[in-house]
Design a protein around this motif. Structure first.
Motif: not given
Length: 189
Positions: A126-141
């Motif tokens: 399993a891999e965690p979800l890693t992203f740059q806050l406010g700059r990624a294509n991730i659901l706004s919620g």
């Protein structure tokens, strides 16, 4: 006498008249386009607010059915509700920071729709979800929820459809679905 006639008479220059006429048309139609854009924006906002009201009722009914009496609403007045399961003691993320999260996504019926806690197809770990806050294509919620957390915290976030996929159906997720994310903030870099 209109301005076009005055310009033609005073200057005797038909090119200037043509330019003025073109600018007048551009301005007129430009204003018309702005009105249409404003009307469309108003219609979208009204539809969003109507759906948000329906989603809020669904979330509150869910809380009542499940006996959930202690919950918070996002300070951003977005319609996001949350219940902290395990408080965090670490740093809070800020826009631009990289965050490492684990999650389980379910619907109000309790069906698991996605998770980072189990290996993806073709993976053994399993891999965690890693992203740059406010700059990624991730659901706004999802991003809004993570921004409210501290490292080590585990929280259930109840996303109205407008903070999730809105009126766009996804695989296993009908349009205008309220979603629940069980998120653990593991790290802020």
């Amino acid at each position: 006498m209109n301005l076009k006639t005055i310009l033609t008479t005073v200057t005797g220059n038909r090119l200037l008249t043509a330019i003025f006429f073109f600018l007048s048309l551009t301005t007129f139609y430009g204003c018309n386009d702005n009105d249409e854009l404003e009307d469309e924006a108003r219609r979208r906002e009204e539809a969003y607010n109507k759906q948000l009201a329906l989603d809020t009722v669904k979330i509150k009914e869910y809380f009542t059915t499940k006996g959930i009496t202690i919950f918070k609403r996002s300070p951003y007045k977005s319609g996001l509700f949350y219940v902290t399961q395990t408080p965090g003691t670490g740093d809070s993320p800020t826009v631009g920071k990289t965050v490492v999260t684990d999650y389980i996504l379910t619907n109000l019926q309790g069906d698991t729709l996605d998770t980072s806690r189990e290996p993806r197809p073709g993976k053994t770990v399993a891999e965690p979800l890693t992203f740059q806050l406010g700059r990624a294509n991730i659901l706004s919620g999802y991003q809004e929820g993570v921004s409210l957390m501290r490292v080590g915290e585990r929280t259930l976030f109840y996303l109205p459809s407008g903070l999730a996929y809105g009126d766009q159906a996804q695989e296993k997720i009908p349009a205008n679905s309220v979603l629940i994310f069980d998120i653990e903030l593991r790290e802020v870099k």
